[in-house]
Design an enzyme around this catalytic site. Structure first.
Site, PDB file in Angstrom:
ATOM      1  N   HIS A  15      24.887  37.240  -0.811  1.00  0.00           N
ATOM      2  CA  HIS A  15      23.566  36.610  -0.943  1.00  0.00           C
ATOM      3  C   HIS A  15      23.295  36.267  -2.411  1.00  0.00           C
ATOM      4  O   HIS A  15      22.825  35.173  -2.726  1.00  0.00           O
ATOM      5  CB  HIS A  15      22.455  37.541  -0.451  1.00  0.00           C
ATOM      6  CG  HIS A  15      22.458  37.831   1.001  1.00  0.00           C
ATOM      7  ND1 HIS A  15      22.400  39.117   1.498  1.00  0.00           N
ATOM      8  CD2 HIS A  15      22.501  37.019   2.090  1.00  0.00           C
ATOM      9  CE1 HIS A  15      22.393  39.079   2.813  1.00  0.00           C
ATOM     10  NE2 HIS A  15      22.468  37.810   3.204  1.00  0.00           N
ATOM     11  N   ARG A  36      29.580  31.397   6.274  1.00  0.00           N
ATOM     12  CA  ARG A  36      30.832  32.111   6.051  1.00  0.00           C
ATOM     13  C   ARG A  36      31.921  31.620   7.001  1.00  0.00           C
ATOM     14  O   ARG A  36      33.076  31.570   6.648  1.00  0.00           O
ATOM     15  CB  ARG A  36      30.635  33.615   6.271  1.00  0.00           C
ATOM     16  CG  ARG A  36      29.725  34.280   5.276  1.00  0.00           C
ATOM     17  CD  ARG A  36      29.411  35.665   5.745  1.00  0.00           C
ATOM     18  NE  ARG A  36      28.886  35.556   7.106  1.00  0.00           N
ATOM     19  CZ  ARG A  36      28.048  36.388   7.673  1.00  0.00           C
ATOM     20  NH1 ARG A  36      27.651  37.435   7.024  1.00  0.00           N
ATOM     21  NH2 ARG A  36      27.615  36.215   8.892  1.00  0.00           N
ATOM     22  N   LYS A  68      14.591  42.573  15.109  1.00  0.00           N
ATOM     23  CA  LYS A  68      15.744  43.292  14.561  1.00  0.00           C
ATOM     24  C   LYS A  68      15.343  44.714  14.195  1.00  0.00           C
ATOM     25  O   LYS A  68      14.239  44.964  13.732  1.00  0.00           O
ATOM     26  CB  LYS A  68      16.285  42.578  13.316  1.00  0.00           C
ATOM     27  CG  LYS A  68      16.905  41.224  13.607  1.00  0.00           C
ATOM     28  CD  LYS A  68      17.511  40.640  12.352  1.00  0.00           C
ATOM     29  CE  LYS A  68      18.181  39.304  12.635  1.00  0.00           C
ATOM     30  NZ  LYS A  68      18.782  38.738  11.424  1.00  0.00           N
ATOM     31  N   SER A  81      25.328  41.651   5.932  1.00  0.00           N
ATOM     32  CA  SER A  81      24.445  42.820   5.865  1.00  0.00           C
ATOM     33  C   SER A  81      24.806  43.834   6.938  1.00  0.00           C
ATOM     34  O   SER A  81      24.764  45.044   6.703  1.00  0.00           O
ATOM     35  CB  SER A  81      22.988  42.377   6.032  1.00  0.00           C
ATOM     36  OG  SER A  81      22.594  41.566   4.959  1.00  0.00           O
TER      37      SER A  81
END
Length: 161
Positions: free
Chosen positions: A18, A91, A42, A129
């Site tokens: 990040h 990614r 979440k 993460s």
């Protein structure tokens, strides 16, 4: 015309991947807002307030970067902030497919909102993460994956359990 961009995410926790995206965005745009999403669906390790504070601490060296928490639709946050560009990190091709769908929806909800996709440096391309949280929960070394302030906060969380 000044370019104000938003880099949104849950940032639970903020990773060096990040930070890599933030650093590059800060060098390309006049103002970068890190938009930390509440993400009530979440099960986050850190509260929204904690995540906002960690991002602020980890990005304080960038004069043109600010951090704000938000809940609700990202397009409403972008409208309120008068930003017309989103920075999104990619990614993998899976990330691209997901982000492409979101971008299409954002354009429907807020015409004129553009998305710019940045890939992290090669050494962070695998990093997420979720991976950092899993490694930390199982006692692994996360030094190379997160800023020091985040590492300390994760260690403090783990000590509470």
């Amino acid at each position: 015309m000044a370019n104000k961009v938003i880099y949104p995410g849950t940032f639970d926790p903020l990773t060096n991947g990040h930070l890599d995206i933030i650093q590059r965005a800060a060098s390309m745009f006049d103002e970068v807002i890190i938009a930390v999403a509440a993400s009530p669906s979440k099960n986050t390790m850190f509260t929204l307030e904690e995540r906002v504070e960690l991002v602020k601490q980890a990005t304080q060296q960038f004069a043109n970067v600010s951090t704000k928490g938000f809940s609700g639709l990202l397009v409403d946050f972008a409208r309120d902030e008068k930003a017309n560009i989103l920075i999104r990190g990619l990614r993998t091709t899976v990330d691209f497919e997901y982000e492409f769908g979101l971008t299409t929806m954002y354009r429907r909800l807020l015409p004129g909102l553009e998305s710019i996709f940045l890939t992290p440096a090669e050494e962070y391309a695998f990093l997420s993460s979720t991976i950092v949280r899993e490694v930390a929960i199982h006692g692994g070394n996360i030094d190379a994956f997160v800023p020091q302030v985040v590492h300390q906060a994760i260690n403090a969380k783990m000590a509470q359990k």
